[in-house]
Scaffold this motif. Structure first.
Motif, PDB file in Angstrom:
ATOM      1  N   LEU A  72       0.860  -1.179   0.000  1.00  0.00           N
ATOM      2  CA  LEU A  72       0.000   0.000   0.000  1.00  0.00           C
ATOM      3  C   LEU A  72       0.903   1.237   0.000  1.00  0.00           C
ATOM      4  CD1 LEU A  72      -2.556  -1.241   2.681  1.00  0.00           C
ATOM      5  CD2 LEU A  72      -2.739  -1.385   0.198  1.00  0.00           C
ATOM      6  N   CYS A  73       1.140   1.782  -1.175  1.00  0.00           N
ATOM      7  CA  CYS A  73       2.221   2.762  -1.327  1.00  0.00           C
ATOM      8  C   CYS A  73       1.980   4.055  -0.571  1.00  0.00           C
ATOM      9  CB  CYS A  73       2.448   3.041  -2.813  1.00  0.00           C
ATOM     10  SG  CYS A  73       3.079   1.602  -3.710  1.00  0.00           S
ATOM     11  N   ASP A  74       0.752   4.571  -0.567  1.00  0.00           N
ATOM     12  CA  ASP A  74       0.482   5.842   0.111  1.00  0.00           C
ATOM     13  C   ASP A  74       0.741   5.755   1.607  1.00  0.00           C
ATOM     14  OD1 ASP A  74      -0.138   7.271  -2.128  1.00  0.00           O
ATOM     15  OD2 ASP A  74      -2.305   6.956  -1.983  1.00  0.00           O
ATOM     16  N   ASP A 163      -3.730  -0.075 -11.769  1.00  0.00           N
ATOM     17  CA  ASP A 163      -3.774   0.437 -10.403  1.00  0.00           C
ATOM     18  C   ASP A 163      -2.438   0.347  -9.679  1.00  0.00           C
ATOM     19  OD1 ASP A 163      -3.596  -2.283 -10.043  1.00  0.00           O
ATOM     20  OD2 ASP A 163      -5.336  -2.453  -8.710  1.00  0.00           O
ATOM     21  N   GLY A 164      -1.366   0.152 -10.430  1.00  0.00           N
ATOM     22  CA  GLY A 164      -0.067   0.086  -9.761  1.00  0.00           C
ATOM     23  C   GLY A 164       1.052  -0.299 -10.696  1.00  0.00           C
ATOM     24  N   CYS A 193       5.099   5.141  -7.662  1.00  0.00           N
ATOM     25  CA  CYS A 193       3.658   4.913  -7.490  1.00  0.00           C
ATOM     26  C   CYS A 193       3.006   6.112  -6.806  1.00  0.00           C
ATOM     27  CB  CYS A 193       3.407   3.648  -6.671  1.00  0.00           C
ATOM     28  SG  CYS A 193       3.659   2.100  -7.568  1.00  0.00           S
ATOM     29  N   LYS A 194       3.642   6.624  -5.758  1.00  0.00           N
ATOM     30  CA  LYS A 194       3.103   7.783  -5.065  1.00  0.00           C
ATOM     31  C   LYS A 194       3.028   8.996  -5.998  1.00  0.00           C
ATOM     32  CE  LYS A 194       4.736   6.695  -0.374  1.00  0.00           C
ATOM     33  NZ  LYS A 194       5.585   7.166   0.755  1.00  0.00           N
ATOM     34  N   LYS A 197       0.290   8.613  -8.515  1.00  0.00           N
ATOM     35  CA  LYS A 197      -0.985   8.319  -7.863  1.00  0.00           C
ATOM     36  C   LYS A 197      -1.520   6.926  -8.212  1.00  0.00           C
ATOM     37  CE  LYS A 197      -2.164  13.236  -7.550  1.00  0.00           C
ATOM     38  NZ  LYS A 197      -1.531  13.308  -6.223  1.00  0.00           N
ATOM     39  N   PRO A 199      -1.980   3.255  -6.402  1.00  0.00           N
ATOM     40  CA  PRO A 199      -2.010   2.829  -5.000  1.00  0.00           C
ATOM     41  C   PRO A 199      -1.122   1.646  -4.639  1.00  0.00           C
ATOM     42  CG  PRO A 199      -4.030   2.144  -6.116  1.00  0.00           C
ATOM     43  CD  PRO A 199      -3.276   3.034  -7.073  1.00  0.00           C
ATOM     44  N   TYR A 200      -0.746   0.802  -5.613  1.00  0.00           N
ATOM     45  CA  TYR A 200      -0.108  -0.455  -5.247  1.00  0.00           C
ATOM     46  C   TYR A 200       1.206  -0.700  -5.991  1.00  0.00           C
ATOM     47  CZ  TYR A 200      -4.964  -1.302  -3.842  1.00  0.00           C
ATOM     48  OH  TYR A 200      -6.213  -1.184  -3.296  1.00  0.00           O
TER      49      TYR A 200
END
Length: 242
Positions: A72-74, A163-164, A193-194, A197, A199-200
């Protein structure tokens, strides 16, 4: 998003490369699907992984030791060891580039395999082996290009999904093994990833009991795929609020 129908094929039974005295079999996605990019996004979210031109998941009977992992990168925060790693490597320059063959990358790949996999069948690659294993016919692939001054000393191969990012492979100069470049490259992928944007960061499989896979548990928080859904897994440290 519309779910694509995907043909799956079972591979042959071979000795397990992670756990002694076990046999393994993989399930492969049809490489000739007419919409491979959409299929690849769907497969990664269902616990598949890419190795070269093949996208697969374990399909072993009576064994579920291979657990798909994503970070979960964030929410990721560096530990003390991560900060030491970054400080040790603060003299490096990191770029993100479209995956491609170059003589420079190939020579680094050759040195890495000769040092890490001698007599293992991978230690004498040719340019076609490099392209077949690292470039992605399923979608977009990036190289995390890591340099000391102007010399490339590490490359992390990562696939872009909806999504990543999905970490595929990392190779580096054996003379710089003490820098912890594998871990450093994972943190660079998390930061990318951050920045864009997503998430994974998908890390492939964690195998309980396999020492070479234990590093994957260091990157928290993370989720594991149980065959039906992704669920966050808390370490003892995080449960204690540390």
């Amino acid at each position: 998003m519309i779910q694509q129908r995907i043909k799956l094929y079972q591979g042959s039974i071979n000795p397990c490369s992670y756990l002694d005295d076990r046999e393994a079999v993989n399930i492969y996605a049809d490489p000739h699907h007419p919409n491979p990019r959409a299929v690849y996004n769907q497969l990664i979210k269902r616990g598949f992984r890419r190795s070269g031109e093949y996208v697969y998941r374990p399909g072993c009977t009576g064994c579920s030791a291979c657990i798909p992992v994503r970070i979960l990168c964030d929410e990721f925060r560096m530990r003390r060891t991560d900060r030491r790693n970054c400080k040790r490597n603060q003299d490096l320059k990191v770029d993100f580039r479209e995956a491609c063959y170059t003589d420079e990358y190939f020579q680094l790949y050759q040195r890495y395999l000769a040092a890490r996999h001698p007599d293992g069948g991978m230690d004498d690659p040719d340019p076609e082996d490099f392209e077949r294993f690292l470039l992605n016919p399923w979608g977009e692939t990036l190289f995390v290009d890591i340099r000391l001054e102007r010399q490339v000393i590490a490359v992390a191969v990562t696939d872009a999904t909806a999504d990543g990012l999905s970490a595929v492979y990392t190779f580096f100069d054996p003379e710089h093994a003490d820098r912890g470049l594998g871990r450093f490259s994972i943190m660079q992928q998390i930061e990318l990833c951050k920045a864009i944007k997503l998430p994974y960061l998908y890390l492939g499989y964690w195998v309980d009991g396999c020492q070479k896979m234990q590093y994957k548990t260091d990157f928290q928080p993370q989720e594991h795929f149980d065959g039906h859904q992704w669920q966050e897994v808390l370490t003892a440290e995080r449960k204690a609020g540390e």
